[in-house]
Scaffold this motif. Structure first.
Motif, PDB file in Angstrom:
ATOM      1  N   ARG A   1       0.828  -1.295  -0.211  1.00  0.00           N
ATOM      2  CA  ARG A   1      -0.090  -0.113  -0.054  1.00  0.00           C
ATOM      3  C   ARG A   1       0.935   1.283  -0.150  1.00  0.00           C
ATOM      4  O   ARG A   1       2.078   1.186   0.009  1.00  0.00           O
ATOM      5  CB  ARG A   1      -0.900   0.076   1.107  1.00  0.00           C
ATOM      6  N   THR A   2       0.101   2.254   0.097  1.00  0.00           N
ATOM      7  CA  THR A   2       0.926   3.660  -0.028  1.00  0.00           C
ATOM      8  C   THR A   2       1.007   4.335   1.297  1.00  0.00           C
ATOM      9  O   THR A   2       0.249   4.253   2.048  1.00  0.00           O
ATOM     10  CB  THR A   2       0.244   4.585  -0.889  1.00  0.00           C
ATOM     11  N   LEU A   3       2.171   4.890   1.443  1.00  0.00           N
ATOM     12  CA  LEU A   3       2.514   5.540   2.732  1.00  0.00           C
ATOM     13  C   LEU A   3       1.578   6.871   2.761  1.00  0.00           C
ATOM     14  O   LEU A   3       1.382   7.539   1.922  1.00  0.00           O
ATOM     15  CB  LEU A   3       4.025   5.980   3.098  1.00  0.00           C
ATOM     16  N   LYS A   4       1.086   6.768   4.329  1.00  0.00           N
ATOM     17  CA  LYS A   4       0.054   8.061   4.343  1.00  0.00           C
ATOM     18  C   LYS A   4       0.650   8.943   5.251  1.00  0.00           C
ATOM     19  O   LYS A   4       1.050  10.389   5.099  1.00  0.00           O
ATOM     20  CB  LYS A   4      -1.200   7.776   4.812  1.00  0.00           C
ATOM     21  N   ALA A   5       1.184   8.576   6.585  1.00  0.00           N
ATOM     22  CA  ALA A   5       1.391   9.451   7.366  1.00  0.00           C
ATOM     23  C   ALA A   5       2.514   8.481   8.573  1.00  0.00           C
ATOM     24  O   ALA A   5       2.450   7.305   8.721  1.00  0.00           O
ATOM     25  CB  ALA A   5       0.320   9.866   8.392  1.00  0.00           C
ATOM     26  N   VAL A   6       3.342   9.401   9.253  1.00  0.00           N
ATOM     27  CA  VAL A   6       4.110   8.710  10.029  1.00  0.00           C
ATOM     28  C   VAL A   6       4.319   9.483  11.500  1.00  0.00           C
ATOM     29  O   VAL A   6       4.419  10.590  11.550  1.00  0.00           O
ATOM     30  CB  VAL A   6       5.549   8.623   9.637  1.00  0.00           C
ATOM     31  N   ILE A   7       4.247   8.739  12.576  1.00  0.00           N
ATOM     32  CA  ILE A   7       4.326   9.643  13.838  1.00  0.00           C
ATOM     33  C   ILE A   7       5.925   9.052  14.174  1.00  0.00           C
ATOM     34  O   ILE A   7       6.016   7.840  14.394  1.00  0.00           O
ATOM     35  CB  ILE A   7       3.286   9.072  14.817  1.00  0.00           C
ATOM     36  N   PRO A   8       6.784  10.046  14.122  1.00  0.00           N
ATOM     37  CA  PRO A   8       8.163   9.595  14.253  1.00  0.00           C
ATOM     38  C   PRO A   8       8.665   9.211  15.511  1.00  0.00           C
ATOM     39  O   PRO A   8       9.894   8.463  15.780  1.00  0.00           O
ATOM     40  CB  PRO A   8       8.828  10.861  13.461  1.00  0.00           C
ATOM     41  N   GLY A   9       8.306   9.729  16.567  1.00  0.00           N
ATOM     42  CA  GLY A   9       8.707   9.547  17.770  1.00  0.00           C
ATOM     43  C   GLY A   9       8.076   9.142  18.998  1.00  0.00           C
ATOM     44  O   GLY A   9       8.230   9.555  20.093  1.00  0.00           O
ATOM     45  N   GLY A  10       7.076   8.238  18.688  1.00  0.00           N
ATOM     46  CA  GLY A  10       6.064   7.997  19.777  1.00  0.00           C
ATOM     47  C   GLY A  10       4.985   8.846  19.657  1.00  0.00           C
ATOM     48  O   GLY A  10       5.065   9.623  19.479  1.00  0.00           O
ATOM     49  N   SER A  11       4.004   8.299  20.285  1.00  0.00           N
ATOM     50  CA  SER A  11       2.497   9.020  20.269  1.00  0.00           C
ATOM     51  C   SER A  11       2.576  10.490  20.663  1.00  0.00           C
ATOM     52  O   SER A  11       1.694  11.268  20.290  1.00  0.00           O
ATOM     53  CB  SER A  11       1.565   8.020  21.143  1.00  0.00           C
ATOM     54  N   SER A  12       3.679  10.751  21.634  1.00  0.00           N
ATOM     55  CA  SER A  12       3.450  12.211  21.931  1.00  0.00           C
ATOM     56  C   SER A  12       3.921  13.030  20.932  1.00  0.00           C
ATOM     57  O   SER A  12       3.956  14.307  21.124  1.00  0.00           O
ATOM     58  CB  SER A  12       4.296  12.334  23.019  1.00  0.00           C
ATOM     59  N   SER A  13       4.607  12.593  19.804  1.00  0.00           N
ATOM     60  CA  SER A  13       5.299  13.295  18.894  1.00  0.00           C
ATOM     61  C   SER A  13       4.225  13.801  17.794  1.00  0.00           C
ATOM     62  O   SER A  13       3.526  12.838  17.306  1.00  0.00           O
ATOM     63  CB  SER A  13       6.646  12.689  18.301  1.00  0.00           C
ATOM     64  N   PRO A  14       4.368  14.973  17.018  1.00  0.00           N
ATOM     65  CA  PRO A  14       3.491  15.202  16.077  1.00  0.00           C
ATOM     66  C   PRO A  14       3.452  14.241  14.843  1.00  0.00           C
ATOM     67  O   PRO A  14       4.708  13.944  14.349  1.00  0.00           O
ATOM     68  CB  PRO A  14       3.887  16.755  15.773  1.00  0.00           C
ATOM     69  N   VAL A  15       2.300  14.068  14.209  1.00  0.00           N
ATOM     70  CA  VAL A  15       2.420  13.213  13.107  1.00  0.00           C
ATOM     71  C   VAL A  15       2.935  14.108  12.118  1.00  0.00           C
ATOM     72  O   VAL A  15       2.725  15.358  11.633  1.00  0.00           O
ATOM     73  CB  VAL A  15       0.931  12.676  12.752  1.00  0.00           C
ATOM     74  N   LEU A  16       3.707  13.546  10.845  1.00  0.00           N
ATOM     75  CA  LEU A  16       4.176  14.096   9.582  1.00  0.00           C
ATOM     76  C   LEU A  16       3.545  13.239   8.616  1.00  0.00           C
ATOM     77  O   LEU A  16       3.295  12.028   8.634  1.00  0.00           O
ATOM     78  CB  LEU A  16       5.675  14.043   9.843  1.00  0.00           C
ATOM     79  N   THR A  17       3.335  14.104   7.554  1.00  0.00           N
ATOM     80  CA  THR A  17       2.781  13.469   6.105  1.00  0.00           C
ATOM     81  C   THR A  17       4.003  12.610   5.739  1.00  0.00           C
ATOM     82  O   THR A  17       5.120  12.848   5.901  1.00  0.00           O
ATOM     83  CB  THR A  17       2.531  14.741   5.142  1.00  0.00           C
ATOM     84  N   ALA A  18       3.506  11.662   4.678  1.00  0.00           N
ATOM     85  CA  ALA A  18       4.484  10.725   4.040  1.00  0.00           C
ATOM     86  C   ALA A  18       5.514  11.775   3.066  1.00  0.00           C
ATOM     87  O   ALA A  18       6.798  11.332   3.278  1.00  0.00           O
ATOM     88  CB  ALA A  18       3.668   9.914   3.006  1.00  0.00           C
ATOM     89  N   GLU A  19       4.966  12.637   2.495  1.00  0.00           N
ATOM     90  CA  GLU A  19       5.949  13.696   1.748  1.00  0.00           C
ATOM     91  C   GLU A  19       7.007  14.026   2.551  1.00  0.00           C
ATOM     92  O   GLU A  19       8.261  14.130   2.220  1.00  0.00           O
ATOM     93  CB  GLU A  19       5.029  14.433   1.030  1.00  0.00           C
ATOM     94  N   VAL A  20       6.582  14.807   3.804  1.00  0.00           N
ATOM     95  CA  VAL A  20       7.603  15.311   4.863  1.00  0.00           C
ATOM     96  C   VAL A  20       8.502  14.315   5.225  1.00  0.00           C
ATOM     97  O   VAL A  20       9.950  14.459   5.311  1.00  0.00           O
ATOM     98  CB  VAL A  20       6.984  16.118   5.530  1.00  0.00           C
TER      99      VAL A  20
END
Ligand SMILES: NC(=O)C1=CN([C@@H]2O[C@H](COP(=O)(O)OP(=O)(O)OC[C@H]3O[C@@H](n4cnc5c(N)ncnc54)[C@H](O)[C@@H]3O)[C@@H](O)[C@H]2O)C=CC1
Ligand SMILES: Cc1cc2nc3c(=O)[nH]c(=O)nc-3n(C[C@H](O)[C@H](O)[C@H](O)COP(=O)(O)O)c2cc1C
Ligand code: SF4
Ligand code: FES
Lengths: 450, 169
Positions: free
Chosen positions: A301-320
């Motif tokens: 499937r296609t990547l949509k979003a990533v939370i990069p540092g645990g649930s407390s860190s702001p979500v980033l979009t796939a592109e970023v």
């Protein structure tokens, strides 16, 4: 005793795979070789010998406390618990000549959703943490330490206790370690289910036998810590990084990775990837590489979003995310945090409102209740997200969420308040159309399974 | 009211802390009684308070603050399934649902035969193993597909039956 071993994780998927890059902490592990003998065969306790006996030291003489701290400073090691505070600097805050007891505490309360790296360190390489703590204790003149272990991983607590027994019997812990005049006692403690106890001052309260409610900082634990005494707290992985630094030098450690982001870091990759697990890689490795190590996005499937540092860190979009490298500075520049290194991957089938719903429930549930903005605000945010998710949201709810988040952030005793507020703001900022769609059409834009 | 065996386990915990800081052992003592009798009774709390020389209210505060203390009797097996986001993305919710349906209980409920209590839980610190669950606070079970959940339930039932048979003899 009830035998459930066939349901137990064997570590193969998460730790013993050949998809680490330049592993130091996880190097050469197979699940059976956690014991002292094997650890020594891998070069374990050589750093402690170098310090206390001068074995392998340039002049063949023991190291001084200042030399050890200088080496850790030179390595650029930053706290692996989430805040990324320079470890050598933190150690230098400890009053060296303080009369009376001082304490060393290891934070193994790993409860940040997405994070499971400390568990594998303690289960499969416990002595590396013991050695790291002994070195830290020597550097700061500390005689007593505790390892606070997440209550839910009781088998890991038992493993660590077994390793402590081995280390005591072999003279790596206790009185006059390796015949020197350095003595250090180390004990294991287990929590019993409270996310907030990962926050260092809540942890100290808990270790004192109280409910885990954070204290005001400052004073920092370095001046007022366990039982009111000077205390240094570091994350499990931080301590585990230390033996390598002492053996090989701070400078070589710094050179792995990138400037200001020295060494390797363990990332726990979870969510929509083919191979969830822990991956130890140099800081500064591109995110795309980490994703590849984890087998890529699930089912093609296609990547949509990533939370990069645990649930407390702001979500980033796939592109970023695809333009980030995995280190403190790059992720911060992109608007999030490296945090505990828990990378939560979400594919295009995921509804972000439902994802946020689960997280907002978690923070409301785990708020310790001391500060009004956090106690009331987290519950309020959860109720608003819930009604949006149920198709009963109002157009003004989005602004309402932002304003509640604003009123929590920066107004609380500990960072849990911020941790609850930041994901809300980031989800709305990056995926506003999904919230709007649910409010306008009463159904999710992504009719997902989440 | 403490048995010698329990008191010995308490003493081992107390020995970890400075002599004037016995209270630090309270969490461990509470978890020991929970393991032995399945929950934390008021009588155990009072006994621990006396043993550690702390006010009973300070013990109650601890019991009520932490998620894992059972403040009442639960099923013989407490099953906690993680449903936090990383697990939700990998069938954690599905595992909880399967268990509840199979055992015929609501989340948080106990089966009529008193064998199982099923609860959802927050992050167990084993996210990459999802679906994951904890059995009676101390044993983690990983990669719990529906099939493995069925197997686990069978193993637990067999264990309970064997124990009951042994108790009769
Ligand atoms: N590993 C996990 O499971 C979790 C990690 N976190 C992480 O925790 C982070 C927040 O942690 P905090 O401890 O609130 O951060 P912080 O920035 O207050 O402190 C970081 C460390 O540096 C020390 N420190 C900072 N300034 C100091 C000074 N002036 N003097 C002496 N010592 C000083 C603190 O005592 C602490 O040990 C978040 O960024 C989040 O990523 C949050 C939840 C769970
Ligand atoms: C709500 C909350 C939970 C935390 N949980 C953990 C944790 O589980 N493990 C951890 O090492 N640090 C955790 N931290 C960060 C600690 O407060 C502290 O910064 C860290 O243990 C310091 O160690 P380090 O400098 O080696 O990273 C948490 C912070 C907050 C605000
Ligand atoms: S911010 Fe929340 S968790 Fe932290 S002390 Fe205040 S109420 Fe407790
Ligand atoms: S989110 Fe389920 S174990 Fe961490």
């Amino acid at each position: 005793m009830l035998d459930l071993s066939k349901f137990q994780s064997q570590g193969v998927e998460t730790c013993f795979h050949d998809r680490h890059i330049g592993a130091q902490i996880y190097a050469g592990l197979d699940g059976k070789n956690w014991g002292l003998k094997d650890y020594v065969a891998r070069g374990g306790y050589a750093a402690l010998r170098k310090i206390l006996k001068g074995e392998g030291a340039p002049e063949g003489t023991p190291l001084t406390q200042d030399q050890v701290i200088a080496e850790v400073k030179a390595s650029g090691l930053r706290g692996r618990g989430g805040a990324g505070f320079p470890t050598g600097l933190k150690w230098s805050f400890m009053p060296r000549q303080f009369p009376g007891a001082k304490y060393l505490v290891c934070n193994s309360d790993e409860g940040e959703p997405g994070t499971c790296k400390d568990r594998d360190i303690l289960m499969f390489n416990p002595h590396i943490v013991i050695e790291g703590m002994a070195i830290a204790a020597f550097a700061m003149g500390i005689k007593t330490g505790y390892n606070y272990i997440h209550g839910e991983i009781f088998e890991v607590y038992e493993r660590f206790e077994a390793a402590l027994e081995e280390a005591r019997a072999a003279g790596f812990l206790g009185d006059n370690i390796l015949g020197s005049d350095f003595s250090f006692q180390l004990h294991a403690f287990h929590g019993f289910g409270a996310y907030i106890c990962g926050e260092e001052t809540a942890l100290l309260e808990s270790l004192e036998g109280k409910k885990g409610q954070p204290r005001f900082k400052p004073p920092f634990p370095a001046s007022f810590g366990l039982y009111g005494r000077p205390t240094t707290i570091n994350n499990t992985e931080t301590f585990a990084a230390v033996p390598w630094i002492i053996r090989n030098g701070g400078q070589p450690y710094l050179e792995i990775g990138k400037p200001n982001n020295g060494g390797t870091k363990i990332f726990s990759v979870s969510g929509d990837v083919e191979r969830p697990g822990n991956y130890e890689i140099p800081l500064g490795t591109p995110f795309s590489k980490l994703l590849e190590l984890a087998g890529g996005v699930r089912k093609g499937r296609t990547l949509k979003a990533v939370i990069p540092g645990g649930s407390s860190s702001p979500v980033l979009t796939a592109e970023v995310m695809m333009n980030c490298t995995m280190d403190y500075d790059s992720i911060a520049k992109a608007g999030s945090m490296l945090g505990s290194g828990a990378v939560i991957v979400m594919d295009d089938s995921r509804c972000m409102v439902k994802s946020l719903l689960r997280l907002s429930y978690f923070y409301a549930h785990e708020s310790c209740g001391q500060c009004t903005p956090c106690r009331e605000g987290t519950g309020w945010m959860h109720r608003v997200v819930e009604r949006i998710a149920n198709g009963q949201g109002k157009p003004e709810d989005i602004d309402l969420l932002n304003s509640v988040a604003d009123n929590i952030q920066g107004r609380t005793i500990c960072a849990l308040g911020d941790a609850a507020a930041m994901p809300v703001r980031a989800m709305i900022k990056n995926f506003k159309h999904e919230f709007v769609h649910l409010i306008e059409h009463k159904t999710a834009l992504v009719p997902a399974s989440v | 009211m403490l048995s010698d065996a329990t008191a010995a386990r308490f003493a081992r915990e107390v020995a970890k802390y400075p002599a004037d800081q016995k209270q630090s052992a309270v969490m461990a003592c509470l978890s020991i009684v929970q393991q032995e009798i399945g929950y934390v009774s008021r009588a155990s709390e009072d006994a621990i308070a006396a043993y550690l020389g702390m006010p009973p209210i300070a013990v109650y505060e601890v019991t009520t603050f932490y998620n894992m203390y059972n403040q009442r009797k639960l099923g013989q097996f407490k099953l906690n399934v993680c449903t936090n986001l990383p697990c939700q993305l990998r069938d954690g919710q599905k595992a909880l649902k399967h268990l509840c349906e199979k055992l015929g209980v609501e989340e948080g409920g106990t089966t009529a035969d008193g064998l199982f209590t099923v609860q959802k839980s927050e992050c167990l610190g084993a996210c990459a193993d999802s679906p994951v669950m904890l059995v009676n606070d101390r044993q983690m079970c990983s990669f719990m597909s529906n099939q493995r959940l069925d197997e686990l339930v069978d193993v637990l039932k067999a264990h309970a039956a064997a124990e009951a048979a042994a108790a009769k003899n």
